[in-house]
Scaffold this motif. Sequence first.
Motif, PDB file in Angstrom:
ATOM      1  N   VAL A   1       3.277 -30.037 -19.880  1.00  0.00           N
ATOM      2  CA  VAL A   1       3.128 -29.265 -18.640  1.00  0.00           C
ATOM      3  C   VAL A   1       2.615 -27.865 -18.955  1.00  0.00           C
ATOM      4  O   VAL A   1       1.719 -27.341 -18.277  1.00  0.00           O
ATOM      5  CB  VAL A   1       4.474 -29.192 -17.895  1.00  0.00           C
ATOM      6  CG1 VAL A   1       4.354 -28.308 -16.655  1.00  0.00           C
ATOM      7  CG2 VAL A   1       4.935 -30.583 -17.506  1.00  0.00           C
ATOM      8  N   ALA A   2       3.180 -27.246 -20.009  1.00  0.00           N
ATOM      9  CA  ALA A   2       2.756 -25.892 -20.373  1.00  0.00           C
ATOM     10  C   ALA A   2       1.300 -25.860 -20.788  1.00  0.00           C
ATOM     11  O   ALA A   2       0.592 -24.868 -20.541  1.00  0.00           O
ATOM     12  CB  ALA A   2       3.642 -25.356 -21.495  1.00  0.00           C
ATOM     13  N   GLU A   3       0.828 -26.926 -21.401  1.00  0.00           N
ATOM     14  CA  GLU A   3      -0.544 -26.949 -21.901  1.00  0.00           C
ATOM     15  C   GLU A   3      -1.542 -27.440 -20.854  1.00  0.00           C
ATOM     16  O   GLU A   3      -2.666 -27.797 -21.179  1.00  0.00           O
ATOM     17  CB  GLU A   3      -0.613 -27.790 -23.176  1.00  0.00           C
ATOM     18  CG  GLU A   3       0.116 -27.114 -24.332  1.00  0.00           C
ATOM     19  CD  GLU A   3       0.076 -27.884 -25.628  1.00  0.00           C
ATOM     20  OE1 GLU A   3       0.320 -27.263 -26.677  1.00  0.00           O
ATOM     21  OE2 GLU A   3      -0.180 -29.104 -25.602  1.00  0.00           O
ATOM     22  N   LEU A   4      -1.105 -27.479 -19.606  1.00  0.00           N
ATOM     23  CA  LEU A   4      -2.037 -27.714 -18.504  1.00  0.00           C
ATOM     24  C   LEU A   4      -2.673 -26.414 -18.023  1.00  0.00           C
ATOM     25  O   LEU A   4      -3.620 -26.431 -17.247  1.00  0.00           O
ATOM     26  CB  LEU A   4      -1.304 -28.377 -17.322  1.00  0.00           C
ATOM     27  CG  LEU A   4      -0.819 -29.818 -17.515  1.00  0.00           C
ATOM     28  CD1 LEU A   4      -0.028 -30.258 -16.300  1.00  0.00           C
ATOM     29  CD2 LEU A   4      -1.997 -30.752 -17.747  1.00  0.00           C
ATOM     30  N   VAL A   5      -2.120 -25.280 -18.476  1.00  0.00           N
ATOM     31  CA  VAL A   5      -2.546 -23.974 -17.971  1.00  0.00           C
ATOM     32  C   VAL A   5      -3.709 -23.453 -18.813  1.00  0.00           C
ATOM     33  O   VAL A   5      -3.515 -22.788 -19.822  1.00  0.00           O
ATOM     34  CB  VAL A   5      -1.373 -22.966 -17.994  1.00  0.00           C
ATOM     35  CG1 VAL A   5      -1.792 -21.640 -17.374  1.00  0.00           C
ATOM     36  CG2 VAL A   5      -0.164 -23.533 -17.280  1.00  0.00           C
ATOM     37  N   ALA A   6      -4.932 -23.790 -18.420  1.00  0.00           N
ATOM     38  CA  ALA A   6      -6.156 -23.226 -19.016  1.00  0.00           C
ATOM     39  C   ALA A   6      -6.102 -23.187 -20.540  1.00  0.00           C
ATOM     40  O   ALA A   6      -6.089 -22.125 -21.151  1.00  0.00           O
ATOM     41  CB  ALA A   6      -6.390 -21.823 -18.460  1.00  0.00           C
ATOM     42  N   VAL A   7      -6.070 -24.355 -21.167  1.00  0.00           N
ATOM     43  CA  VAL A   7      -5.983 -24.422 -22.622  1.00  0.00           C
ATOM     44  C   VAL A   7      -7.177 -25.174 -23.187  1.00  0.00           C
ATOM     45  O   VAL A   7      -7.852 -25.931 -22.496  1.00  0.00           O
ATOM     46  CB  VAL A   7      -4.683 -25.118 -23.069  1.00  0.00           C
ATOM     47  CG1 VAL A   7      -3.471 -24.303 -22.724  1.00  0.00           C
ATOM     48  CG2 VAL A   7      -4.590 -26.518 -22.474  1.00  0.00           C
ATOM     49  N   ASN A   8      -7.425 -24.928 -24.467  1.00  0.00           N
ATOM     50  CA  ASN A   8      -8.428 -25.702 -25.189  1.00  0.00           C
ATOM     51  C   ASN A   8      -7.888 -26.134 -26.553  1.00  0.00           C
ATOM     52  O   ASN A   8      -8.648 -26.414 -27.479  1.00  0.00           O
ATOM     53  CB  ASN A   8      -9.726 -24.890 -25.370  1.00  0.00           C
ATOM     54  CG  ASN A   8      -9.464 -23.553 -26.050  1.00  0.00           C
ATOM     55  OD1 ASN A   8      -8.363 -23.286 -26.528  1.00  0.00           O
ATOM     56  ND2 ASN A   8     -10.481 -22.707 -26.090  1.00  0.00           N
TER      57      ASN A   8
END
Length: 293
Positions: free
Chosen positions: A238-245
């Motif tokens: 869930v945390a890595e859904l926020v604008a990550v690459n």
Amino acid sequence: MHAEKGHGARQEAAAGPKAGGGPRAVAGALRKPTRRHRIQIFEDIPKRGFAVTAIVSFLVMLAFWSILSYGNMVSRVFLPTPDRVLHTFFDLLGTQAYWHHIGISVFRVSAGFALACLLAIPIGLIAGTFRFAEAFVEPPMEFIRYMPAVAFIPLIMVWAGIGEWAKILLIFIGCFFQLVLMVASDTRQVSKDLVQASFTLGASRWQAVQTVVIPAVQPRLMNTMRLMLGWAWTYLVVAELVAVNSGLGYAIMKAQRFLNTDQIFVGIIVIGLLGLFSDRIFAFLNRRFFPWV
């Protein structure tokens, strides 16, 4: 008369050890169920038996998966075969990019979890020790803990932007409120007799907290942190859904776009293995520092 005697004999036979035989018969009757039924409530089993049973449970899951995939009961596009997933697993672990995903995910989980522990444990200890603090702290914590962490994503992006702090803050929010309540509950389980004994020996209020409450709560606290770390891993994707690459959650989402279900399975398995490894570390530390528990 004979009929009455026969009836009485049948009653004695039905009554069992109560009708005769003395204490030995009663003890023998009580032991019989233990011999017949090996599985008892709360009874320990040998370590070897526990390990074998755990392995069998994983083999059952693997067998069920194999039946569905190899038997073409589910399309292999949606449920890849175990050997395909294993092949992809080693292929991805052989690349530097995937190890970068693993490293950044471990950092995010560790940072969010450590920040939650740093703030929640002192608050939970105070709330569990003093009734006034309990009344002040626990009602808002009980209220906020039912709010899904995902709902905070828009606010987190406003507050912390889209950098690393946004991911760490989401994991922190997912752990902090639950951890405060669990630590407070652990603290309230400390024996009040121990605290009263310290007062009898001349300890002040804060001395009782430092020398009795905190040492007594440490074994339970270690188990609580172990459970909460598992929750931190569940918030990772869930945390890595926020604008990550980068990160395992990003790798899973990227694989989903191209329907690479074998890579999705690998990402899930790697997260599970990392969580299991961290769980075993906490279990080892608990046995190492608190062997009497």
